[in-house]
Design an enzyme around this catalytic site. Structure first.
Site, PDB file in Angstrom:
ATOM      1  N   ILE A  70      -0.192 -17.791  -0.410  1.00 54.24           N
ATOM      2  CA  ILE A  70      -0.335 -18.279   0.960  1.00 54.24           C
ATOM      3  C   ILE A  70      -1.084 -17.235   1.790  1.00 54.24           C
ATOM      4  CG2 ILE A  70       1.549 -19.950   1.126  1.00 54.24           C
ATOM      5  CD1 ILE A  70       1.934 -16.230   1.992  1.00 54.24           C
ATOM      6  N   GLU A  81     -13.368 -22.669   0.943  1.00 56.99           N
ATOM      7  CA  GLU A  81     -12.745 -23.779   1.669  1.00 56.99           C
ATOM      8  C   GLU A  81     -13.774 -24.521   2.511  1.00 56.99           C
ATOM      9  OE1 GLU A  81      -9.536 -22.073   3.893  1.00 56.99           O
ATOM     10  OE2 GLU A  81      -8.502 -21.368   2.097  1.00 56.99           O
ATOM     11  N   ARG A 104       0.835  -1.208   0.000  1.00 57.06           N
ATOM     12  CA  ARG A 104       0.000   0.000   0.000  1.00 57.06           C
ATOM     13  C   ARG A 104       0.866   1.253   0.000  1.00 57.06           C
ATOM     14  NH1 ARG A 104      -3.770  -1.198   5.075  1.00 57.06           N
ATOM     15  NH2 ARG A 104      -1.763  -2.065   5.731  1.00 57.06           N
ATOM     16  N   ARG A 147      -4.737 -14.998   0.950  1.00 56.92           N
ATOM     17  CA  ARG A 147      -6.166 -15.224   0.886  1.00 56.92           C
ATOM     18  C   ARG A 147      -6.558 -15.403  -0.580  1.00 56.92           C
ATOM     19  NH1 ARG A 147      -5.674 -16.187   5.506  1.00 56.92           N
ATOM     20  NH2 ARG A 147      -6.767 -15.249   7.293  1.00 56.92           N
ATOM     21  N   HIS A 167      -4.731 -25.005   3.271  1.00 54.45           N
ATOM     22  CA  HIS A 167      -4.655 -23.835   4.152  1.00 54.45           C
ATOM     23  C   HIS A 167      -3.925 -24.180   5.452  1.00 54.45           C
ATOM     24  CE1 HIS A 167      -6.790 -19.781   5.147  1.00 54.45           C
ATOM     25  NE2 HIS A 167      -5.560 -19.819   5.652  1.00 54.45           N
ATOM     26  N   ASP A 222      -2.363 -22.356  -1.257  1.00 57.17           N
ATOM     27  CA  ASP A 222      -2.717 -22.863   0.071  1.00 57.17           C
ATOM     28  C   ASP A 222      -4.087 -22.343   0.506  1.00 57.17           C
ATOM     29  OD1 ASP A 222      -1.999 -24.293   2.539  1.00 57.17           O
ATOM     30  OD2 ASP A 222      -1.918 -22.303   3.469  1.00 57.17           O
TER      31      ASP A 222
END
Length: 321
Positions: A228, A259, A173, A230, A277, A254
């Site tokens: 890894i 999910e 950011r 979201r 995950h 992942d």
């Protein structure tokens, strides 16, 4: 008074005595059915909720917990916790940012190595009695792009730079003046400057679909993606298309949109590695996250500031005054 904590997380049972020894009464509800039943049966006496980002805590659940005072999120992400509903009720929310950074960074590098060196295919071939000489790229000297240079991103960068002699670029950011890595102003620019791209940014509205077709095309047919963070950061349909058409070299994931369901299209691809995950799961990380939850709970119920507060939006009540 003994505070009652509703525990929604399914992977921390071995470490829950940490909280019990601090005097907290725990109600375990790791499945959707148990969660609904616990809220319906015990909602009036639940003072705190322990959850994680993908499990969240929704506005209607918060409304059904009149005694709720604090929500503790394990891990950095809190994308499915309704922060507005918490703010409107004056409920404190904390997270565990940075506690599992080493575990997640280890998993990210393991996925990258397995993907680039094609370890699963080589392993499967040997088990079939075959002996293929698979020629795959080296990591040394390659360009690594990291989307999100927080605690996890920094841990990945150190492993890549110090351990594998990779050059590191990042998109964040904000530009960071305290790091020796190259800043790219957009995800597309970062992908274009990378052989390997690792997604390490938090989830939520602010990062949704940062990785789309344009970014994947910039990464190119020899590029590899590791996520890894979201699943919401990546447009899954664009990723599947890029993998099927070999517009990128491969991906290791992942995290997934729904999910534990994983798209069949991803399972069918040979240039993808999938894990359930588990990047943040290690005995060290889990103990550390539960200990931090305990510290936050003890501080809160003693009237002291919590250690890792999440900044909440302005409450509706405040805005209308």
């Amino acid at each position: 008074m003994t505070a009652t904590v509703l525990v929604l997380v399914e992977t921390i049972n071995d470490y829950l005595p940490i909280l019990e020894h601090q005097g907290f009464h725990l109600i375990l509800a790791p499945t959707p059915a148990e969660r609904a039943q616990a809220i319906a049966s015990h909602g009036a006496r639940i003072d705190a909720v322990l959850t994680r980002g993908p499990l969240g805590l929704y506005a209607e659940e918060i409304a059904a917990l009149p005694a709720l005072q604090i929500i503790c999120v394990i891990g950095a992400g809190y994308e499915h916790v309704d922060l507005q509903a918490a703010s409107d009720r004056g409920i404190t929310v904390t997270n565990g940012a940075g506690v599992n950074a080493s575990s997640v960074a280890d998993h990210a590098m393991a996925l990258l190595l397995s993907l680039v060196r094609d370890i699963p295919r080589a392993d499967a071939a040997v088990r079939r009695g075959e002996w293929p000489k698979i020629m795959r790229p080296s990591l040394a000297g390659k360009r690594l792009g990291i989307l999100g240079l927080g605690a996890v991103g920094m841990a990945i960068a150190k492993r890549a730079g110090n351990g594998f002699d990779m050059s590191v670029s990042y998109h964040n950011r904000q530009h960071r003046s305290d790091v020796p890595y190259s800043y790219c102003s957009t995800p597309t620019e970062l992908a274009r400057a990378s052989d390997f791209l690792i997604v390490a940014t938090p989830g939520g509205v602010g990062t949704q679909h940062l990785i789309n077709r344009q970014v994947l095309d910039a990464l190119g047919p020899n590029g590899f993606l590791v996520n890894i963070a979201r699943a919401s950061v990546v447009v899954t349909a664009d990723l599947i298309s890029a993998l099927e058409q070999r517009r990128i070299g491969g991906a290791a994931l992942d995290v997934f949109d729904h999910e534990p369901k994983v798209p069949d299209a991803l399972k069918a691809l040979t240039n993808v590695i999938l894990t359930p995950h588990v990047a943040g799961l290690s005995p060290e990380a889990t103990q550390g996250t539960v200990e931090l939850v305990g510290q936050n709970l003890v501080a809160f119920f003693a009237g002291r500031p919590v250690l890792t507060p999440i900044t909440l939006p302005i409450s509706v009540v405040t805005r209308t005054v």
